[in-house]
Each structure stands twice: as structure tokens, then as C-alpha cells.
Design an enzyme around this catalytic site. Structure first.
Site, short mmCIF file in Angstrom:
data_model
loop_
_atom_site.label_atom_id
_atom_site.label_comp_id
_atom_site.label_asym_id
_atom_site.label_seq_id
_atom_site.Cartn_x
_atom_site.Cartn_y
_atom_site.Cartn_z
CE1 TYR A 153 1.09 22.80 -20.30
CE2 TYR A 153 2.64 22.91 -22.13
CZ TYR A 153 2.12 22.24 -21.04
OH TYR A 153 2.64 21.01 -20.68
CB SER B 15 6.34 21.69 -21.30
OG SER B 15 6.14 21.52 -22.69
P1 NAP Z 1 -2.73 14.62 -17.61
O1 NAP Z 1 -2.71 13.23 -18.06
O2 NAP Z 1 -3.74 15.56 -18.17
O3 NAP Z 1 -2.78 14.67 -16.00
C1 NAP Z 1 -2.80 15.88 -15.34
C2 NAP Z 1 -2.78 15.65 -13.87
O4 NAP Z 1 -2.78 16.92 -13.21
C3 NAP Z 1 -4.00 14.89 -13.39
O5 NAP Z 1 -3.61 13.96 -12.40
C4 NAP Z 1 -4.87 15.99 -12.78
O6 NAP Z 1 -5.64 15.53 -11.68
C5 NAP Z 1 -3.81 16.91 -12.24
N1 NAP Z 1 -4.31 18.28 -12.00
C6 NAP Z 1 -4.77 19.17 -12.89
N2 NAP Z 1 -5.13 20.31 -12.26
C7 NAP Z 1 -4.87 20.12 -10.95
C8 NAP Z 1 -5.00 20.94 -9.80
N3 NAP Z 1 -5.48 22.20 -9.87
N4 NAP Z 1 -4.62 20.44 -8.59
C9 NAP Z 1 -4.13 19.17 -8.51
N5 NAP Z 1 -3.98 18.35 -9.56
C10 NAP Z 1 -4.35 18.83 -10.78
O7 NAP Z 1 -1.33 15.33 -17.93
P2 NAP Z 1 0.15 14.74 -18.11
O8 NAP Z 1 0.39 14.66 -19.56
O9 NAP Z 1 0.35 13.57 -17.25
O10 NAP Z 1 0.97 16.00 -17.60
C11 NAP Z 1 1.60 16.03 -16.33
C12 NAP Z 1 2.55 17.22 -16.32
O11 NAP Z 1 3.48 17.07 -17.40
C13 NAP Z 1 1.85 18.55 -16.57
O12 NAP Z 1 2.45 19.56 -15.80
C14 NAP Z 1 2.11 18.82 -18.04
O13 NAP Z 1 2.07 20.18 -18.36
C15 NAP Z 1 3.49 18.23 -18.19
N6 NAP Z 1 3.86 17.86 -19.54
C16 NAP Z 1 3.12 16.97 -20.26
C17 NAP Z 1 3.51 16.66 -21.56
C18 NAP Z 1 2.75 15.71 -22.40
O14 NAP Z 1 3.01 15.64 -23.61
N7 NAP Z 1 1.80 14.93 -21.87
C19 NAP Z 1 4.64 17.26 -22.12
C20 NAP Z 1 5.37 18.16 -21.36
C21 NAP Z 1 4.97 18.46 -20.08
P3 NAP Z 1 -7.22 15.15 -11.76
O15 NAP Z 1 -7.43 14.40 -13.03
O16 NAP Z 1 -7.39 14.33 -10.53
O17 NAP Z 1 -7.97 16.44 -11.72
#
Ligand code: NAP
Length: 244
Positions: free
Chosen positions: A152, A139
Site C-alpha cells: 500500500y 496517503s
Molecule cells: P473506502 O471507504 O474503503 O472506499 C473505497 C472506495 O474505492 C469505494 O467506493 C470502492 O468502491 C472503491 N474501489 C475499490 N476498488 C475499486 C476498483 N477496482 N474500481 C473502482 N472503485 C474501487 O476507502 P476510503 O477510506 O474512502 O479511501 C479512499 C481513498 O483514500 C483510497 O485511495 C485510500 O487509499 C485513500 N486514503 C484513505 C485513508 C483513510 O484513512 N481512510 C487515508 C489515506 C488515504 P466499491 O465499494 O463500490 O467497490
């Protein structure tokens, strides 16, 4: 031979978008999920309806045995894994002084240990094949830090160090390890942001908007491709200019 990818946390958000993008690029896709079974199975159905080859596997990547079972399932189904995308992650908005040891540990267990466990499971076969790509989703907060997101930010910074060191160790095995560090992306992870928060973020972003999951997914597919074979140990940040 069909190229294959394991994407952790692919039931929603960036991971789900990546599952579709990799499938569109011809990959067999293993969609990992933890709680969102319905969403994961719907993604599998849709990808396979379009002629792709996907399956879903429930695993908590913070648990070593479950991460190993996830990778093993993909190896059995596809015979090998070409690409591992360590995308599963959880957020924690909390003042540092109010962050409990349990909360700190959970953020690291999922966001850092999850990548460690999945890499340990996937790498022996990649090393013996002298071919493979590891993509870690960090991130911008892992690059510059965020107030009220110390756990985080620290975990995401750890993924950057992990990427760089692992890239050096695995280069001789012809395995590329890179890191994607997105800015603010429109997913459920940011569901608690108000319209005013989002407007403020857009105003701070030179391109004047927040990102879409597809913006990150396209970058992941590129980094997994042969076109990125000379790229390793790098942190690429799709962030609209938010951090330069
Ligand atoms: P999201 O919509 O909240 O989705 C998170 C995903 O991670 C879901 O599919 C969830 O699965 C899965 N997950 C959570 N805990 C888990 C575990 N213990 N084992 C396996 N799967 C798990 O988040 P996102 O925004 O798509 O983020 C994806 C990645 O991008 C993350 O690493 C996040 O930190 C990073 N990121 C996001 C942003 C942003 O602005 N959105 C920015 C920078 C980085 P279930 O729902 O099936 O539990």
C-alpha cells in the site's frame, strides 16, 4: 457551462463525501463504483433530490477498458470533464514476507494503474481544451511508509511520483496535477482498527483526533477550483499534524 467531475471510488468514504462536496460547489458529478451499487445509487438520488446533477457508473478502474468507458460516459453525459479525482483504492494489512505476488499486483492494479488508466482516458480532451485538473488521492503512508503496509505504501508513493512528473508534462497544457495525502480518516477502510488503535492514533496526532471524509473532500474541491490555478505538482496532506 456546468463544471464536471469524475470521482473514482465514490460509492463510500472519502469519494462519496467528495461527490456531495463537488455537487454543493455546482459540479455535475460522475460517481464511479465497483461493488457498492446500492450506496452509489443512493448518493445519486440524494444529490439529484437536492437539485444537483449526478449519475453513477460501474467500472473497475484497474481494467483499462472499464476506466475508458467510465470517462467516456462522463464526457457523453456532460460533454466534457473538468476534474478527475483518482480516489479509488484498496488497503492491504500484511507482513511484507507474507504478501503474495497476487496481493501486491492487485494493490498496484487498483491504486496505481487505476489512476494511470483514468488519466489516459481523460487527458486527450483536457489537453485539446487546454484546461483540466487531476487530483490523485495518495496517503501519508506514501510519504513516510507504514509497517505491515509495504504494498500500500509503495503504491501510494508511486502516485506521488506520478503526480509530480505528470504535473511537469502537463503544465504547458494548463492542466494542474496535485496529490492529496490524507492521514487517518474515519471510513470503512479503517473499520478493522480497534478502539485502542484509534485512541493511540489520536494521541499521536497533534490535533488529537482522526479526520473525517469531509476534511479531505473540502480540500479536493479547493484544489479543483480556480483559486488553486497556480498550484501544481504538490502533495497536500490533511492529517491533523500526524506527519509534519
Ligand atoms: P473506502 O471507504 O474503503 O472506499 C473505497 C472506495 O474505492 C469505494 O467506493 C470502492 O468502491 C472503491 N474501489 C475499490 N476498488 C475499486 C476498483 N477496482 N474500481 C473502482 N472503485 C474501487 O476507502 P476510503 O477510506 O474512502 O479511501 C479512499 C481513498 O483514500 C483510497 O485511495 C485510500 O487509499 C485513500 N486514503 C484513505 C485513508 C483513510 O484513512 N481512510 C487515508 C489515506 C488515504 P466499491 O465499494 O463500490 O467497490
Amino acid at each position: 457551462m456546468e463544471k464536471t467531475v469524475v470521482i473514482t471510488g465514490a460509492s463510500r468514504g472519502i469519494g462519496k463525501s467528495a461527490a456531495f462536496a463537488f455537487s454543493d460547489a455546482g459540479y455535475g458529478v460522475c460517481i464511479n463504483y465497483l461493488q457498492s451499487e446500492k450506496e452509489a445509487l443512493e448518493a445519486v438520488t440524494e444529490i439529484n433530490r437536492r437539485g444537483g446533477n449526478a449519475f453513477a457508473f460501474r467500472a473497475d478502474v484497474s481494467v483499462e477498458a472499464q476506466a475508458r468507458a467510465l470517462v467516456r460516459a462522463a464526457q457523453e453525459r456532460f460533454s466534457h470533464v473538468d476534474v478527475l479525482v483518482n480516489n479509488a483504492g484498496i488497503a492491504l494489512d500484511r507482513l511484507f514476507t507474507q504478501t503474495t505476488t497476487e496481493e501486491w499486483s492487485r494493490v498496484f492494479a487498483v491504486n496505481v494503474n487505476g489512476a494511470f488508466h483514468c488519466c489516459q482516458a481523460a487527458l486527450p480532451d483536457m489537453i485539446s481544451r487546454k484546461k483540466g485538473k487531476i487530483l490523485n488521492v495518495s496517503s501519508v503512508w506514501g510519504m513516510v511508509g507504514a509497517s505491515c503496509e509495504v504494498a500500500y505504501s509503495a503504491g501510494k508513493a508511486a502516485l506521488i511520483g506520478f503526480t509530480k512528473a505528470l504535473a511537469k508534462e502537463l503544465g504547458p497544457s494548463n492542466i494542474q496535477v496535485n496529490c492529496v495525502a490524507p492521514g487517518v480518516i474515519d471510513t470503512e477502510m479503517n473499520g478493522s482498527l480497534s478502539d485502542a488503535d484509534l485512541l493511540c492514533l489520536c494521541e499521536q496526532t497533534p490535533l488529537g483526533k482522526i479526520g473525517k471524509p469531509e476534511d479531505v473532500a473540502a480540500l479536493l474541491v479547493f484544489l479543483a477550483s480556480d483559486k488553486a490555478d497556480f498550484l501544481t505538482g504538490q502533495v497536500i496532506s490533511p492529517n491533523g499534524g500526524f506527519v509534519i
